[in-house]
Write an enzyme that holds these catalytic residues in place. Structure first.
Site, PDB file in Angstrom:
ATOM      1  N   ARG A  29       3.864  14.658  -1.244  1.00 51.98           N
ATOM      2  CA  ARG A  29       4.704  13.692  -1.972  1.00 51.98           C
ATOM      3  C   ARG A  29       5.048  12.497  -1.098  1.00 51.98           C
ATOM      4  NH1 ARG A  29      10.641  13.993  -3.817  1.00 51.98           N
ATOM      5  NH2 ARG A  29      10.697  12.649  -5.658  1.00 51.98           N
ATOM      6  N   HIS A  66       4.407   8.596  -2.125  1.00 50.47           N
ATOM      7  CA  HIS A  66       5.485   7.600  -2.157  1.00 50.47           C
ATOM      8  C   HIS A  66       5.230   6.479  -1.162  1.00 50.47           C
ATOM      9  CE1 HIS A  66       8.977   9.494  -4.528  1.00 50.47           C
ATOM     10  NE2 HIS A  66       7.870  10.159  -4.834  1.00 50.47           N
ATOM     11  N   VAL A 116       4.363   2.164  -2.393  1.00 54.87           N
ATOM     12  CA  VAL A 116       5.312   1.102  -2.017  1.00 54.87           C
ATOM     13  C   VAL A 116       4.827   0.490  -0.707  1.00 54.87           C
ATOM     14  CG1 VAL A 116       7.704   0.520  -1.492  1.00 54.87           C
ATOM     15  CG2 VAL A 116       7.199   2.348  -3.134  1.00 54.87           C
ATOM     16  N   GLY A 172       1.909  -0.007   0.213  1.00 55.67           N
ATOM     17  CA  GLY A 172       0.613   0.509   0.612  1.00 55.67           C
ATOM     18  C   GLY A 172       0.735   1.653   1.598  1.00 55.67           C
ATOM     19  N   ASP A 221       1.001   2.690   4.676  1.00 55.34           N
ATOM     20  CA  ASP A 221       1.290   2.085   5.989  1.00 55.34           C
ATOM     21  C   ASP A 221       2.434   2.754   6.736  1.00 55.34           C
ATOM     22  OD1 ASP A 221       3.471   1.301   4.496  1.00 55.34           O
ATOM     23  OD2 ASP A 221       3.304  -0.836   4.983  1.00 55.34           O
ATOM     24  N   SER A 279       5.416   3.011   6.028  1.00 55.96           N
ATOM     25  CA  SER A 279       6.715   2.317   5.954  1.00 55.96           C
ATOM     26  C   SER A 279       7.823   3.246   5.472  1.00 55.96           C
ATOM     27  CB  SER A 279       6.612   1.096   5.042  1.00 55.96           C
ATOM     28  OG  SER A 279       6.082   1.442   3.774  1.00 55.96           O
ATOM     29  N   GLU A 296      13.015   1.855   3.414  1.00 55.42           N
ATOM     30  CA  GLU A 296      12.345   2.379   2.226  1.00 55.42           C
ATOM     31  C   GLU A 296      12.799   3.794   1.877  1.00 55.42           C
ATOM     32  OE1 GLU A 296       7.699   3.165   1.409  1.00 55.42           O
ATOM     33  OE2 GLU A 296       8.154   1.150   2.150  1.00 55.42           O
ATOM     34  N   ASN A 320      13.752   7.671  -3.294  1.00 63.65           N
ATOM     35  CA  ASN A 320      13.185   8.386  -2.145  1.00 63.65           C
ATOM     36  C   ASN A 320      14.161   9.367  -1.506  1.00 63.65           C
ATOM     37  OD1 ASN A 320      10.573   7.372  -2.163  1.00 63.65           O
ATOM     38  ND2 ASN A 320      11.084   5.606  -0.903  1.00 63.65           N
ATOM     39  N   HIS A 338       1.161  18.386  -8.792  1.00 63.28           N
ATOM     40  CA  HIS A 338       2.379  19.083  -9.219  1.00 63.28           C
ATOM     41  C   HIS A 338       2.191  20.595  -9.270  1.00 63.28           C
ATOM     42  CE1 HIS A 338       4.373  15.336 -11.287  1.00 63.28           C
ATOM     43  NE2 HIS A 338       4.378  15.285  -9.958  1.00 63.28           N
ATOM     44  N   ASP A 372       5.049  24.414 -11.126  1.00 68.82           N
ATOM     45  CA  ASP A 372       4.034  25.337 -11.648  1.00 68.82           C
ATOM     46  C   ASP A 372       4.649  26.732 -11.622  1.00 68.82           C
ATOM     47  OD1 ASP A 372       1.974  27.115 -12.092  1.00 68.82           O
ATOM     48  OD2 ASP A 372       0.594  26.240 -10.645  1.00 68.82           O
TER      49      ASP A 372
END
Length: 322
Positions: free
Chosen positions: A58, A62, A66, A68, A70, A72, A83, A89, A189, A241
């Protein structure tokens, strides 16, 4: 707002953004054992808690959606405005961050200043899928770490649990990801978990005529009501699941066919006639799902990557280099 200097910000804005120059075995001559080092760190963390798997996967998603891919999302801000501090987040599990940080430390011990946190997160995301039973695949590397991490950039850039098919497709299309890619990535998921407030409307306040979403399987509804009573502790989370929650497989899609998708955005993949054939295909053929997932993960890993002077190689994944 976290910027690594005004000049770095201008460089980021002016630089060409896109898929960059990613290649397999990017570190073949500079850190040839990087993938083995990361794999060991991930396996060690997984031996401590299974949450390592969904949390790391995840985190990768994420991060890429946002700014890319990278890293961040890993930046820690003393002012709580990076971020990771954005409301969307705050539910990212700490075990995902810890996985990448531990892997980075292990890599730095053997190859100081060579491998980006963005690439380590990419490798770790692949590794948790494989360690949970998913299909092995080769990752492309060569990302630099981003120079900007702002909480204000997150809102509106991540899919919501109440999205319909058009909303999902529109968001993924912004990143050059097709409907097929979106459905395949939703299959993650199968090892995910969610807090009750993310789907409570489906079992308590769906509409004026029916408090329960009629697309939900009745037995699954009762299971959700027991797991998530009204006014439940907000820290309580349940598996997405209910059948094989710790195995990366195609059971998620079989669940959708049976009306056991946890989010509206899950179940709509089956109820919408435009996406239903793909769900049926993935539910019947695990190899077809695995192939589509691998393709989608590689495409996701190319989203707005930074290369060259667009970024840096962070020494500490939680801080910009000084």
């Amino acid at each position: 707002m976290i910027w690594k200097g005004f000049c770095s910000f201008i460089v980021l804005i002016l630089a060409t953004r896109g898929e960059g120059q990613l290649v397999e075995n990017f570190y073949g001559s500079t850190c040839p054992n990087v993938e083995a080092i990361v794999r060991q760190a991930v396996a060690t963390k997984l031996s401590q808690t299974f949450v390592t798997v969904p949390a790391t996967l995840r985190l990768f998603f994420h991060d890429c959606f946002v700014e890319g891919c990278d890293a961040s999302v890993l930046i820690a801000s003393p002012n709580n405005d990076a971020e990771k501090d954005a409301p969307d987040n705050l539910s990212l599990a700490g075990d995902g961050f810890d996985t990448v940080i531990k892997a980075k430390q292990a890599v730095e011990a053997q190859c100081p200043g060579v491998v980006s946190c963005a690439d380590i997160l990419t490798i770790a995301a692949r590794d948790v899928v494989v360690l949970a039973g998913g299909f092995p695949f080769v990752v492309e590397l060569g990302r630099r770490d981003g120079l900007v991490s702002q909480a204000s950039r997150v809102a509106g850039n991540l899919p919501e649990p109440n999205f319909d098919l058009n909303s999902l497709n529109a968001m993924f299309a912004k990143h050059n990801l097709s409907q097929l890619d979106m459905i395949a990535l939703s299959g993650a998921h199968t090892i995910g978990f969610s807090h009750c407030n993310r789907f409570a409307n489906r079992i308590y306040s769906f509409s004026s005529s029916s408090p329960v979403d009629p697309t939900l399987d009745s037995n699954y509804t009762q299971q959700l009501l027991l797991s998530c009573p009204q006014n439940v502790d907000p820290s309580i989370a349940i598996n997405m699941d209910p059948v094989t929650p710790q195995t990366f497989d195609n059971t998620y899609f079989q669940n959708l066919v049976r009306g056991k998708g946890l989010f509206t955005s899950d179940q709509v993949l089956f109820t919408d006639p435009d996406s239903q054939p793909t769900v049926n295909d993935f539910a019947r053929n695990p190899s077809v799902f695995n192939g589509a997932f691998v393709t989608a993960m590689r495409k996701l890993g190319r989203v707005d990557v930074k290369t060259g002077n667009q970024g840096e190689i962070r020494l500490d994944c939680t801080r910009f280099n000084s």
